[in-house]
Structure formats: C-alpha cells, structure tokens
Design an enzyme around this catalytic site. Structure first.
Site, PDB file in Angstrom:
ATOM      1  N   LYS A  25      29.862  41.938  61.239  1.00 28.62           N
ATOM      2  CA  LYS A  25      29.990  41.474  60.040  1.00 28.62           C
ATOM      3  C   LYS A  25      28.549  40.536  59.709  1.00 28.62           C
ATOM      4  O   LYS A  25      28.127  40.364  60.636  1.00 28.62           O
ATOM      5  CB  LYS A  25      31.882  41.021  59.525  1.00 28.62           C
ATOM      6  N   ASP A  70      30.186  45.838  51.147  1.00 27.97           N
ATOM      7  CA  ASP A  70      31.542  45.097  51.441  1.00 27.97           C
ATOM      8  C   ASP A  70      31.892  44.745  50.425  1.00 27.97           C
ATOM      9  O   ASP A  70      31.354  45.391  49.317  1.00 27.97           O
ATOM     10  CB  ASP A  70      31.661  43.985  52.932  1.00 27.97           C
TER      11      ASP A  70
HETATM   12  P1  NDP Z   1      34.484  45.796  46.033  1.00 32.68           P
HETATM   13  O1  NDP Z   1      33.922  44.328  45.756  1.00 32.68           O
HETATM   14  O2  NDP Z   1      34.385  46.912  45.826  1.00 32.68           O
HETATM   15  O3  NDP Z   1      36.011  45.260  45.144  1.00 32.68           O
HETATM   16  C1  NDP Z   1      36.566  44.599  45.668  1.00 32.68           C
HETATM   17  C2  NDP Z   1      38.167  44.044  44.927  1.00 32.68           C
HETATM   18  O4  NDP Z   1      39.191  43.220  44.832  1.00 32.68           O
HETATM   19  C3  NDP Z   1      37.471  43.525  43.195  1.00 32.68           C
HETATM   20  O5  NDP Z   1      38.430  44.158  42.299  1.00 32.68           O
HETATM   21  C4  NDP Z   1      38.092  42.523  43.191  1.00 32.68           C
HETATM   22  O6  NDP Z   1      38.346  41.091  41.581  1.00 32.68           O
HETATM   23  C5  NDP Z   1      39.166  42.265  44.145  1.00 32.68           C
HETATM   24  N1  NDP Z   1      38.670  40.821  44.636  1.00 32.68           N
HETATM   25  C6  NDP Z   1      38.533  40.476  45.649  1.00 32.68           C
HETATM   26  N2  NDP Z   1      38.402  39.125  46.213  1.00 32.68           N
HETATM   27  C7  NDP Z   1      39.572  38.837  45.466  1.00 32.68           C
HETATM   28  C8  NDP Z   1      39.782  37.594  45.518  1.00 32.68           C
HETATM   29  N3  NDP Z   1      39.750  36.263  45.890  1.00 32.68           N
HETATM   30  N4  NDP Z   1      41.866  37.370  44.549  1.00 32.68           N
HETATM   31  C9  NDP Z   1      42.140  38.147  43.602  1.00 32.68           C
HETATM   32  N5  NDP Z   1      41.099  39.684  43.678  1.00 32.68           N
HETATM   33  C10 NDP Z   1      39.795  40.319  44.364  1.00 32.68           C
HETATM   34  O7  NDP Z   1      34.828  45.560  47.429  1.00 32.68           O
HETATM   35  P2  NDP Z   1      35.721  46.515  47.995  1.00 32.68           P
HETATM   36  O8  NDP Z   1      36.534  47.932  46.512  1.00 32.68           O
HETATM   37  O9  NDP Z   1      34.672  47.009  49.089  1.00 32.68           O
HETATM   38  O10 NDP Z   1      36.660  45.873  49.371  1.00 32.68           O
HETATM   39  C11 NDP Z   1      37.746  45.535  49.119  1.00 32.68           C
HETATM   40  C12 NDP Z   1      38.590  45.391  50.543  1.00 32.68           C
HETATM   41  O11 NDP Z   1      37.962  45.980  51.225  1.00 32.68           O
HETATM   42  C13 NDP Z   1      38.096  44.020  51.428  1.00 32.68           C
HETATM   43  O12 NDP Z   1      39.256  44.052  52.278  1.00 32.68           O
HETATM   44  C14 NDP Z   1      36.696  44.621  52.291  1.00 32.68           C
HETATM   45  O13 NDP Z   1      37.053  44.282  53.631  1.00 32.68           O
HETATM   46  C15 NDP Z   1      37.686  46.033  52.710  1.00 32.68           C
HETATM   47  N6  NDP Z   1      36.917  47.285  52.816  1.00 32.68           N
HETATM   48  C16 NDP Z   1      35.982  48.171  52.482  1.00 32.68           C
HETATM   49  C17 NDP Z   1      35.265  48.487  52.377  1.00 32.68           C
HETATM   50  C18 NDP Z   1      34.436  49.604  52.157  1.00 32.68           C
HETATM   51  O14 NDP Z   1      33.850  50.880  52.588  1.00 32.68           O
HETATM   52  N7  NDP Z   1      33.659  49.238  51.221  1.00 32.68           N
HETATM   53  C19 NDP Z   1      35.595  49.388  54.452  1.00 32.68           C
HETATM   54  C20 NDP Z   1      37.096  49.132  54.498  1.00 32.68           C
HETATM   55  C21 NDP Z   1      37.434  48.035  54.502  1.00 32.68           C
HETATM   56  P3  NDP Z   1      37.322  40.814  41.191  1.00 32.68           P
HETATM   57  O15 NDP Z   1      35.676  41.773  40.639  1.00 32.68           O
HETATM   58  O16 NDP Z   1      37.850  40.201  39.707  1.00 32.68           O
HETATM   59  O17 NDP Z   1      36.682  39.715  42.299  1.00 32.68           O
END
Ligand code: NDP
Length: 451
Positions: A126, A166
């Site tokens: 990571k 991510d």
């Molecule tokens: P994105 O950056 O596309 O989206 C993240 C979302 O979560 C946004 O809506 C963001 O809101 C919100 N968010 C992030 N941090 C916070 C926080 N501290 N408090 C509240 N809301 C938060 O990320 P992904 O969708 O790619 O990833 C989401 C999760 O899935 C993570 O845990 C990641 O590790 C996991 N994951 C992702 C994979 C992938 O293929 N992308 C694969 C496996 C797991 P805002 O925009 O307002 O910050």
C-alpha cells in the site's frame, strides 16, 4: 493464557501496537486465527505472525512540487512493500491529508490477506501521500503525480510492485503517474493498474470493487439460504468510486439504495439515489450534494455537524442492508446498535475496515450476515490482477468477460470463507472464515519459501 493472547503480547513487545489502527487490524486477525494456530504448531514454530506484521520494507520520501502560484510545496510519499510470498506487491495509493505510516501499514496488512483470499498470484502493499487533492487544479494534480513518481519509479515494476488507486487516486491520477513512469523509464509496461482503458486499463476496473461487494453479498445470501437482495432497502456510505458502483449494482438487482455520504454529510433520497446524477456530480465535476438537492427537492441533506461524534446519520436510517463504503472506522458501536435496533440484518463492507472492533463484535454476536472488507471488497484488486494479465499478454478482454470472471471470483471467495468458517467450527462467522483462509494461504507460502 490462550495462544492468541500470547502471540499478541509478543507482537506488542516488538512495537506493533504503536500504530492504533494497524494494531486494531492485527488484533482482529490474531483472535480470529487462534483455532488454526492451536491446530497446527508450524505457524508458531516458523514465527509466521511475527514475520507477517513486519513489512518487508517501508519507503518514505519527500515530494516537492510547484503549485499554480509558483510556490514550492512539500509532501511526504510512502510505499509499504509488505509481503510478496504470493506474488508482486499489490495495493493502492491513497492521497489524503490523514495518510501516515500507521494507516498505510493497516491497509497493507489487510491487503496481504485480501489478495491471498482471491486465490490470485499477488502479494500485499500500500502507499500514498498526505497530499490533499481537494481544491487542486488539474495542473497541480499532474505536477504532484509527476513529482511522486520521480521517486516511486525506483521501487516498482510489473514483477516487483504494482500500485493502483484508492481514496483520492482515480483514473486521472493513475494516468499522470503512468505517463511520468513511462517518460523516466522509456518502458511501456503494466506497472500500475486502474489505468484508463485507452492505454492498457481493464474494462470494468472502475466498477469492480462496488459490483464485487454486491456479488459477494448475493452469494452470501444464497449460501445462508436467505432472501435475495431484490426489494431490499439499502443504506450506503461514501460517494466515491466504491459507493457509487455499489449503489449502481444494487439497483441493477432490484434493491433500493437510499443514501450516500461524503465528509460533509449524508444524502437521503427515499425514492432511491439517482446514480447518473450522482456520477455527474461526484465523478465528473467533484461537486457537492447541494447540486443533488437542487434537482431533487424531496431528498434530504443531513450535515455532519448535526450529529454527535460517535454516531453518523446514515446508519440511523432504517434499512434491510448496510454497505459502508467510505473510510476506516466510520461505523461505530453506537451506529451498529442503531442498525440492529432498526432491523438491519445484512452488513457488507466496501471500504477497508469501516466498522470499529466493537461494531463488528455486535454484528457477530447478533448473528446478522456480516461480510468483512477483506473478503467483500476484493473485487477491485481481482480486476487489477486481470489488468496485469491483459497487459502481460497484450490483450483486451470484453466487459462481459471481465464481469463474468469478477462474479466467479467473488463467489469463490465467499464459498472459501464460508467453508473455512464451517471447517473451524464457527459456521456463519465470515470474519473468522476470511481471516483463517487468507492467513493460511500466505502463511503456508512463507513457510514453503523458507526464511
Ligand atoms: P474515493 O476517493 O473515490 O471516495 C471516498 C469517499 O469517501 C468520498 O465520498 C469521500 O468524501 C468519503 N470519505 C473519505 N474519507 C472520509 C472521511 N474521513 N470521512 C467521511 N467521508 C470520507 O475512494 P474509494 O471509493 O476508492 O475508496 C473508498 C474506500 O474503499 C476506502 O476505504 C478504500 O480503501 C476502499 N477500497 C477501494 C478500492 C478501490 O478499488 N477504489 C478497493 C478496495 C477498497 P469526500 O470526497 O468528501 O472526502
């Protein structure tokens, strides 16, 4: 004293407990695999746990870049190359101001077991940076990505370490990172996954994690002889890549996802979230939920500041199934109690470790169907591995082929987890099933490869 407690004390004495969120992930795994450790002494004899919680290496570097005002900016970059017993290090890059070594160690540790569960030849890693992409121009994102890759390129390669996206890292960032890697090395190779389709990306990679979570849930319901998702009311958190595609697939299957969230609050649309509008706002324009409310007047926007810190509005809404898809520890014990009191019987994790340990304990104790992240969200990394295969063989697979392979992979992971839970005397406990099955494959490889 039980073997898990003994092992944890040993790990604590090596400094493993210094990073809270990392130790939270380690602790869960150690308790889960106690029965395996008791059944075969080879794992303690070969000090597998001790070796597994120590990353092979942590690379930390400075990233210096110029913003649009021509001011020098400095961020910290990391790559945690955790374990390559099963294949090249593989795991995403996160760009978010909260990124630090502890968070990346937790994510990397989870990634080892997740990648092991897929049955594919990929190790765990990571990386990322404390760089905040929010409010930055495209030029600034490009300059940061170039500066980040100037250092990272020394440590990665298609057979060494293959990063992906991510939080804060999507197709745009991967494109800039790939462009810089190519420029520095003069080599056109599959060193990153999640690339745009026009230059080596796999079809369905953007959809893979969210769709995979839903495929896993479908299979879990089938194995546990429960009703299908069709007609179920679902709450989803997050409004990024994972959340949006989870909502989309739930709608394909006739379920109704009524919420999504971002760091400012919860959007609740009782008629079902309008996915196309949400994609436009969040994926294309990086906008806010105000734009959604402006179009859909009946929807509600509940701001974060209206809720106490240990509760989140999204989990107070009545639902049959909940899908936390935003970030770690976003679903607390208080939230879990609210979900249970409101009759929720299914929780499937799209984000990494979104439920706190106390919340997970409640779900398991109450015997609801709980799909832990390292199994349920493995679809993203599985399709990343498909992208590596396509790059290596210079092929392009169709959407249908990738979708079919993703579905089969998620069904296999789900069966593997369920059968392992049965085999170790904890039927229906997908947390223990996932931890034991994931740990066993990587541990056996480590033992076979020697020290
Ligand atoms: P994105 O950056 O596309 O989206 C993240 C979302 O979560 C946004 O809506 C963001 O809101 C919100 N968010 C992030 N941090 C916070 C926080 N501290 N408090 C509240 N809301 C938060 O990320 P992904 O969708 O790619 O990833 C989401 C999760 O899935 C993570 O845990 C990641 O590790 C996991 N994951 C992702 C994979 C992938 O293929 N992308 C694969 C496996 C797991 P805002 O925009 O307002 O910050």
């Amino acid at each position: 004293m039980g073997i898990a407690k003994e092992e944890l004390e040993k790990l604590e004495s090596t400094g493993c407990a210094q990073d809270d969120v990392f130790f939270q992930a380690v602790e869960e795994v150690v308790y889960s695999i106690e029965r395996l450790l008791e059944s075969d002494e080879k794992y303690t004899k070969h000090a597998v746990l001790h070796r597994l919680v120590n990353p092979d290496r942590i690379i930390k570097f400075s990233v210096t870049w110029l913003n649009d005002k021509q001011e020098i900016q400095v961020n910290t970059g990391f790559r945690v190359q955790f374990n390559n017993a099963l294949g090249p290090y593989k795991g995403g890059l996160r760009f978010h101001p909260t990124v630090n070594e502890g968070i990346l160690k937790f994510l990397g540790f989870e990634q080892i077991l997740k990648n092991s569960l897929t049955g594919l030849p990929i190790g765990g890693g990571k990386g990322g940076s404390d760089f905040n992409p929010k409010g930055k121009s495209d030029w600034e994102i490009m300059k940061f990505c170039s500066a980040f890759m100037t250092e990272l390129h020394k440590y990665i390669g298609p057979r060494i370490d293959v990063p992906a996206g991510d939080i804060g890292v999507g197709g745009r960032e991967i494109g800039y990172l790939f462009g810089e890697y190519k420029k520095i090395t003069s080599s056109y190779e599959g060193v990153l996954t999640g690339k745009p389709f026009m230059f080596g990306g796999s079809l369905m990679r953007p959809e893979a994690t969210g769709y995979g979570v839903v495929y896993f849930t479908q299979e879990m319901l089938k194995l546990e002889k429960q009703d299908k998702l069709e007609g179920k009311i679902c709450t989803v958190s997050g409004a990024g890549n994972v959340a949006i595609h989870t909502i989309e697939k739930l709608h394909h299957l006739g379920a109704k996802a009524v919420t999504c969230t971002d760091s400012r609050g919860t959007l609740y649309d009782a008629r079902g979230i309008d996915v196309e509008l949400l994609k436009k706002i969040k994926l294309e324009n990086r906008g806010t939920f105000d734009e959604y409310i402006a179009v859909n007047k009946e929807a509600q926007y509940i701001k974060v500041e209206d809720y106490p810190e240990d509760a989140h509005a999204v989990w107070q809404i009545k639902c049959d199934a909940a899908f936390p898809c935003a970030t770690q520890n976003e679903l607390t014990e208080t939230d879990a109690k609210a979900l249970l009191a409101n009759g929720c019987t299914i929780v499937a994790e799209g984000a990494n470790m979104p439920s706190t340990s106390a919340a997970v304990e409640l779900f398991v104790k109450n015997k609801i169907l709980f799909a832990p992240a390292k199994a349920a969200n493995a679809g993203g990394v599985a399709v990343s591995e498909f992208e590596m295969s396509q790059n290596a063989s210079m092929q392009k697979w169709s959407f249908e082929k990738v979708d079919e392979k993703l579905k089969t992979t998620m069904q296999q992971i789900c069966k593997r987890v369920s059968y392992t839970a049965n085999e170790y005397g904890v039927p229906g406990n997908y947390v223990d099933g996932a931890n034991i099955a994931g740990f066993k494959r990587v541990a056996d490889a480590m033992i076979a490869e020697g020290i």
